[in-house]
Write a protein that holds these residues in place. Structure first.
Motif, PDB file in Angstrom:
ATOM      1  N   GLY A  10       0.823  -1.194   0.000  1.00 48.71           N
ATOM      2  CA  GLY A  10       0.000   0.000   0.000  1.00 48.71           C
ATOM      3  C   GLY A  10       0.857   1.244   0.000  1.00 48.71           C
ATOM      4  O   GLY A  10       2.065   1.177  -0.245  1.00 48.71           O
ATOM      5  N   SER A  11       0.212   2.360   0.276  1.00 50.42           N
ATOM      6  CA  SER A  11       0.892   3.649   0.322  1.00 50.42           C
ATOM      7  C   SER A  11       0.945   4.152   1.752  1.00 50.42           C
ATOM      8  O   SER A  11      -0.090   4.169   2.430  1.00 50.42           O
ATOM      9  CB  SER A  11       0.164   4.664  -0.563  1.00 50.42           C
ATOM     10  OG  SER A  11       0.211   4.293  -1.911  1.00 50.42           O
ATOM     11  N   GLY A  16       6.145   5.351   8.477  1.00 49.71           N
ATOM     12  CA  GLY A  16       5.026   4.440   8.691  1.00 49.71           C
ATOM     13  C   GLY A  16       5.430   2.979   8.638  1.00 49.71           C
ATOM     14  O   GLY A  16       6.611   2.649   8.462  1.00 49.71           O
ATOM     15  N   SER A  17       4.435   2.120   8.788  1.00 47.29           N
ATOM     16  CA  SER A  17       4.673   0.677   8.828  1.00 47.29           C
ATOM     17  C   SER A  17       3.700  -0.056   7.918  1.00 47.29           C
ATOM     18  O   SER A  17       2.576   0.408   7.674  1.00 47.29           O
ATOM     19  CB  SER A  17       4.495   0.143  10.254  1.00 47.29           C
ATOM     20  OG  SER A  17       5.421   0.714  11.149  1.00 47.29           O
ATOM     21  N   PRO A  87      11.301   6.604   1.808  1.00 48.59           N
ATOM     22  CA  PRO A  87      10.953   6.675   0.372  1.00 48.59           C
ATOM     23  C   PRO A  87      11.745   5.676  -0.468  1.00 48.59           C
ATOM     24  O   PRO A  87      11.212   5.131  -1.445  1.00 48.59           O
ATOM     25  CB  PRO A  87      11.294   8.119   0.010  1.00 48.59           C
ATOM     26  CG  PRO A  87      11.085   8.870   1.284  1.00 48.59           C
ATOM     27  CD  PRO A  87      11.561   7.943   2.363  1.00 48.59           C
ATOM     28  N   GLU A  88      12.985   5.406  -0.086  1.00 53.85           N
ATOM     29  CA  GLU A  88      13.807   4.457  -0.853  1.00 53.85           C
ATOM     30  C   GLU A  88      13.359   3.007  -0.683  1.00 53.85           C
ATOM     31  O   GLU A  88      13.880   2.120  -1.353  1.00 53.85           O
ATOM     32  CB  GLU A  88      15.291   4.598  -0.497  1.00 53.85           C
ATOM     33  CG  GLU A  88      15.587   4.575   0.981  1.00 53.85           C
ATOM     34  CD  GLU A  88      15.706   5.964   1.577  1.00 53.85           C
ATOM     35  OE1 GLU A  88      14.864   6.840   1.252  1.00 53.85           O
ATOM     36  OE2 GLU A  88      16.635   6.166   2.399  1.00 53.85           O
ATOM     37  N   ASP A  89      12.396   2.749   0.199  1.00 55.74           N
ATOM     38  CA  ASP A  89      11.821   1.407   0.319  1.00 55.74           C
ATOM     39  C   ASP A  89      10.730   1.161  -0.726  1.00 55.74           C
ATOM     40  O   ASP A  89      10.222   0.051  -0.836  1.00 55.74           O
ATOM     41  CB  ASP A  89      11.225   1.194   1.712  1.00 55.74           C
ATOM     42  CG  ASP A  89      12.265   1.213   2.811  1.00 55.74           C
ATOM     43  OD1 ASP A  89      12.000   1.821   3.867  1.00 55.74           O
ATOM     44  OD2 ASP A  89      13.345   0.611   2.607  1.00 55.74           O
ATOM     45  N   VAL A 122       6.194   4.612  -0.483  1.00 53.50           N
ATOM     46  CA  VAL A 122       6.455   5.434   0.697  1.00 53.50           C
ATOM     47  C   VAL A 122       6.688   6.856   0.214  1.00 53.50           C
ATOM     48  O   VAL A 122       7.681   7.153  -0.447  1.00 53.50           O
ATOM     49  CB  VAL A 122       7.668   4.920   1.490  1.00 53.50           C
ATOM     50  CG1 VAL A 122       7.835   5.738   2.780  1.00 53.50           C
ATOM     51  CG2 VAL A 122       7.527   3.447   1.798  1.00 53.50           C
ATOM     52  N   SER A 123       5.756   7.724   0.543  1.00 52.61           N
ATOM     53  CA  SER A 123       5.818   9.088   0.034  1.00 52.61           C
ATOM     54  C   SER A 123       5.031  10.011   0.939  1.00 52.61           C
ATOM     55  O   SER A 123       4.015   9.615   1.514  1.00 52.61           O
ATOM     56  CB  SER A 123       5.256   9.144  -1.382  1.00 52.61           C
ATOM     57  OG  SER A 123       5.182  10.482  -1.846  1.00 52.61           O
TER      58      SER A 123
END
Length: 124
Positions: A10-11, A16-17, A87-89, A122-123
């Motif tokens: 998801g986003s 976050g997790s 974000p790099e994830d 991730v944003s």
């Protein structure tokens, strides 16, 4: 028929997790090692984490201390708990299975079976 199905993507915002699940069927999970991989646009697929049939665990340096892999053989499911996301994830996350890794756990060619992937973004 061997199947691996990822879910839980998801986003989320940075920090976050998410918990990813890899549900397997068509083989006995007890006998297999599972690897989690991810692929960002324009980049090669990279190994994220690994858990053997005997619960030997490895992580990529980039996720150590943030991600936790676990397995529940009774539920035929492997999990990847991802905390402090960055974000790099971002990327498509795949799980893969093999009876025994004969080369490096982080190399995609070491695995025989793959899921279809689940998107993690991730944003802020």
């Amino acid at each position: 028929q061997v199947q691996l199905v990822e879910s839980g993507g998801g986003s989320v915002q940075p920090g976050g997790s998410l918990r990813l699940s890899c549900a397997v069927s068509g083989f006995t999970l007890d006998d297999y090692a599972i690897g989690w991989f991810r692929q960002a646009p324009g980049k090669e697929r990279e190994g994220v984490s690994y858990i053997s049939s005997r619960h030997v665990i490895y992580y990529a340096d980039s996720v150590k201390g943030r991600f936790t892999i676990s397995r529940d053989n009774a539920k035929n499911t492997v999990y990847l708990q991802m905390n402090s996301l960055k974000p790099e994830d971002t990327g498509v996350y795949y799980c893969a299975a093999v009876r025994t890794v004969k080369s490096s756990w982080w190399h995609p060619r070491a695995y025989d079976y793959w899921g279809q992937g689940t998107q993690v973004t991730v944003s802020s």
